[in-house]
Each structure stands twice: as structure tokens, then as C-alpha cells.
Design an enzyme around this catalytic site. Structure first.
Site, PDB file in Angstrom:
ATOM      1  N   HIS A 157       0.817  -1.212   0.000  1.00  0.00           N
ATOM      2  CA  HIS A 157       0.000   0.000   0.000  1.00  0.00           C
ATOM      3  C   HIS A 157       0.852   1.264   0.000  1.00  0.00           C
ATOM      4  O   HIS A 157       0.799   2.088   0.911  1.00  0.00           O
ATOM      5  CB  HIS A 157      -0.965   0.014   1.186  1.00  0.00           C
ATOM      6  CG  HIS A 157      -1.911  -1.139   1.210  1.00  0.00           C
ATOM      7  ND1 HIS A 157      -2.919  -1.257   2.138  1.00  0.00           N
ATOM      8  CD2 HIS A 157      -2.026  -2.240   0.420  1.00  0.00           C
ATOM      9  CE1 HIS A 157      -3.593  -2.383   1.916  1.00  0.00           C
ATOM     10  NE2 HIS A 157      -3.061  -2.985   0.875  1.00  0.00           N
ATOM     11  N   GLU A 251     -12.745   1.120  -5.300  1.00  0.00           N
ATOM     12  CA  GLU A 251     -13.528   2.329  -5.523  1.00  0.00           C
ATOM     13  C   GLU A 251     -12.997   3.180  -6.671  1.00  0.00           C
ATOM     14  O   GLU A 251     -11.789   3.238  -6.896  1.00  0.00           O
ATOM     15  CB  GLU A 251     -13.507   3.215  -4.269  1.00  0.00           C
ATOM     16  CG  GLU A 251     -14.143   2.608  -3.048  1.00  0.00           C
ATOM     17  CD  GLU A 251     -14.135   3.561  -1.860  1.00  0.00           C
ATOM     18  OE1 GLU A 251     -14.684   3.178  -0.801  1.00  0.00           O
ATOM     19  OE2 GLU A 251     -13.578   4.674  -1.979  1.00  0.00           O
ATOM     20  N   TYR A 273      -9.713  -9.509   4.776  1.00  0.00           N
ATOM     21  CA  TYR A 273      -9.453 -10.708   3.980  1.00  0.00           C
ATOM     22  C   TYR A 273      -9.827 -11.983   4.719  1.00  0.00           C
ATOM     23  O   TYR A 273     -10.150 -12.993   4.096  1.00  0.00           O
ATOM     24  CB  TYR A 273      -7.977 -10.741   3.556  1.00  0.00           C
ATOM     25  CG  TYR A 273      -7.607  -9.611   2.633  1.00  0.00           C
ATOM     26  CD1 TYR A 273      -8.129  -9.537   1.341  1.00  0.00           C
ATOM     27  CD2 TYR A 273      -6.757  -8.599   3.051  1.00  0.00           C
ATOM     28  CE1 TYR A 273      -7.799  -8.497   0.491  1.00  0.00           C
ATOM     29  CE2 TYR A 273      -6.424  -7.553   2.209  1.00  0.00           C
ATOM     30  CZ  TYR A 273      -6.947  -7.498   0.934  1.00  0.00           C
ATOM     31  OH  TYR A 273      -6.638  -6.463   0.107  1.00  0.00           O
TER      32      TYR A 273
END
Length: 381
Positions: A157, A251, A273
Site C-alpha cells: 500500500h 472504488e 481478507y
């Protein structure tokens, strides 16, 4: 209402395993072939086009040797570009990210590069700029313009997408650092934000926290999980981004105003997850809603609005690569709305990392593997 239903899947005339220039892909609005431009690349992460048609390609796992050149004739140079920083951290999702030429590259030869900087124990996303030599072999006069003000030890990330908008502002997407996602609600650091700079790395005076009051000066918006697509709508001029959700809830967002909170992890359409609940909330006052989302997740990656002439029916559609989904999603748009979706190249069965509109009007993609390729979509005659 956000639409999550899928349009008809892409039909193939032959199996993808025998890909050649003769294989015609038939879609709702255009037929095309797929051609291989370059292959044997190490996790190719992004493509940047130079004015003469040459391409800068980054290899995520290439470290300081991961900046490559594909000449205008389609030849991949064997030697990487020299002069890259030595502190590139390669660790799973971390490594070399975007490399984008300045809009005035012909005059200044500047290239902007994002990467994971530091060590495995303490690293951050950083942005540098440097001059690319006339023979495209070396970076010169490299300088750091920006580095995230929060070090992480996780390997995921990082964000890393770069965009120059039509007004000359420089945008950089950032992720939440994986285990640090609560920091995405704190605009005083750069974790989980979208930042906006001038091309020299200085802060525009109209940034929402330009004076440092209430947030870091570079921050434009916050509450993001991991922005992997960053583009400007060719008609409306609105900045669009898309980001990875957790398990579900990838998104697409638009950025009409500054200082907005996009909600992560306080609101989400996904779950952890392992199946546990992150939050029960899908919306909350003061937090922005996506204009489109995918559930289940497709692991959206690079994206581009189509602006070429080769596929006239695709004008202004958004093309999004999918990693876990192994396809290219074509999102049909009407202004700043998504009105439909079609999945392309599913039978290719490859993770798609980046998507770009080339100056020749073709669509270019990269495949995400240690034997990655640069492919292009060309009209079927």
C-alpha cells in the site's frame, strides 16, 4: 445509484494461448487485435511516453536498475537508464513505481519518478525529478521533491501514481501503509492521502492545508486506502482516482473539491481478507461516496481515459487494469458519471498492471509478472 453489474464479457475468435496479430477480439463497440511491443520485463509497473514515441518503462522489482527505455521503433534497450537512486526498497509491493515526463519535456527533459525509499525496516514513498540525457541513457541532476512524513515497515500500500494535470499541477497518490490504515484519517501525515504540488515540489497556495493548519500542506484529500489509478477527465477536467478496497469495495472516486475525506477505514464496501468486519458503515456524514465500486474486488491497477482516434466509440471511456481480476475494465462515462462496464481481455489470463493511451491512438498495457510484457490494442481492419 452505483452500478456494480457487469456488461457482457469479451468474446474471442480464437484461444488466448495462441495470441498473434491475427487474433481478433470482438467487443460491444470495437474490434481489436493485441500486439506484443516488448517482453521479458521484471514486473513492469508503468509506461510513460516521450514526445518522439519512445517509452519509459519502470520495473517494480528492478530497484535502481529498473528504469528501461523502449525506443520509438519498439526496441527494448538491453541496458537500464543509469543515475537512479540507490535507496530503492524492493519488497513485495514496494519498489520502483511511476516515471512520467514533464509536460514541457522537449524544453527541459525533466522526468518525475516515484518509488519506495529507505530500508525494509523504515521506508516511505518518495518523488524525485531528474533530467533524462539526450541519448536516453542516464538521469542527471536528480533531486528529491517529496517524501512521505511517516515511515513504515510493511511491504504494501504505497500508492505511487503520478499525474500532471492540464494546469501544470503535480499529483501523487499514496497508500495507507497496510498495517497503518487508521492513519488514513489523519491529514497531518501523508498516509492514505492524495497530494498536490507545483512542478518544483513546492505547495500550491490554494491547497486545503497550505498553511499547515489541520493537515500537512501537501495533502489535497485523505481517507484513501491505496490509490492505484490517477487520471484527469478529458472533457470535464475533474481528477479521478481509483483505489484498492480490502476484500471487496475497490472504488472509483472524483475530486471536485479540496480537503475532502473519502472515508477509509471508517466507511467501506469491503471486509477484511479473513472475513471479519472492518466497519458496519457504508456511508457517514462528511465522508465522500465512490461513483463506482467493485464487489468482489478486481484489484484495480493503472488506468487511462481513452483520448485517441483509433477507437472513436471509446472516446472518454476509462480503461482500468485488474490484477486479481485479470482483465481490463472499460468504464463507459457520461461526464463525471460511470454508466456501464465491459470486461476486456479476460481470456488472456494475465494480471494487468498499467493502462495508457499512446500518442498513436492505441491502448498500451503492461502485464504483471517477472516475465512481463508491454502490449498494445490496435483496431482490427
Amino acid at each position: 445509484m452505483i452500478r456494480t453489474t457487469l456488461a457482457a464479457s469479451l468474446l474471442l475468435t480464437v484461444s488466448a494461448g495462441a495470441l498473434s496479430a491475427q487474433d481478433v477480439y470482438e467487443t460491444e463497440q470495437a474490434n481489436f487485435r493485441v500486439e506484443t511491443v516488448a517482453e521479458d520485463l521484471n514486473m513492469p509497473w508503468s509506461i510513460g511516453f516521450l514526445p518522439d514515441g519512445a517509452m519509459i518503462v519502470t520495473e517494480r522489482d528492478g530497484g535502481s536498475q529498473g528504469l528501461r527505455i523502449i525506443d520509438a521503433d519498439g526496441h527494448l534497450r538491453a541496458e537500464p537508464v543509469t543515475g537512479m537512486p540507490e535507496d530503492v526498497v524492493v519488497n513485495r509491493q514496494g519498489g520502483l513505481f511511476d516515471a512520467i515526463p514533464h509536460p514541457d519535456f522537449v524544453e527541459n527533459r525533466l522526468v518525475y519518478i516515484s518509488y519506495a525509499q529507505g530500508t525494509r525496516e523504515a521506508h516511505r514513498t518518495a518523488l524525485i525529478r531528474a533530467r533524462l540525457s539526450d541519448d536516453l541513457t542516464a538521469l542527471e541532476d536528480a533531486e528529491e521533491l517529496f517524501a512521505v512524513n511517516y515511515d513504515i515497515a510493511t511491504n504494501r500500500h504505497h500508492g505511487g501514481k503520478i499525474l500532471f494535470d492540464r494546469d501544470g499541477y503535480l499529483w501523487l497518490s499514496l497508500g495507507d501503509g497496510g498495517n497503518h490504515y487508521d492513519e488514513a484519517q489523519n491529514p497531518e501525515n501523508h498516509i492514505g492521502t492524495l497530494i498536490r504540488l507545483n512542478d518544483d515540489g513546492s505547495v500550491p497556495s490554494d491547497n486545503p492545508f497550505a498553511d499547515g493548519d489541520g493537515g500537512a500542506p501537501e495533502v489535497w484529500s485523505y481517507g484513501h486506502r491505496n490509490i492505484q489509478g490517477l487520471v484527469q477527465h478529458p472533457e470535464t477536467g475533474t481528477i479521478w482516482s481509483h483505489e484498492h478496497g480490502p476484500r471487496g469495495g475497490d472504488e472509483v472516486n472524483i475530486h471536485r473539491e479540496s480537503g475532502l475525506n473519502y472515508g477509509w477505514p471508517e466507511i467501506t464496501y469491503g471486509i477484511e481478507y479473513d472475513g471479519s468486519i472492518i466497519t458496519e458503515d457504508r456511508e457517514r456524514e462528511g465522508m465522500e461516496q465512490p461513483i463506482w465500486y467493485w464487489t468482489p474486488s478486481i484489484a484495480n491497477s493503472g488506468a487511462a481515459f481513452y483520448t485517441g482516434d483509433a477507437f472513436p466509440h471509446w472516446q472518454n471511456d476509462l480503461f482500468v487494469g485488474a490484477l486479481a481480476g485479470m482483465h481490463v475494465a472499460r468504464l463507459e462515462t457520461d461526464g463525471d458519471r460511470v454508466i456501464g462496464q465491459e470486461r476486456l481481455l479476460e481470456d488472456l489470463e494475465e494480471r494487468i498492471r498499467d493502462v495508457r493511451t499512446g500518442p498513436d491512438g492505441y491502448i498500451y498495457i503492461t502485464t504483471d509478472s517477472d516475465e512481463g510484457r508491454v502490449l498494445r490494442l490496435v483496431p482490427a481492419e
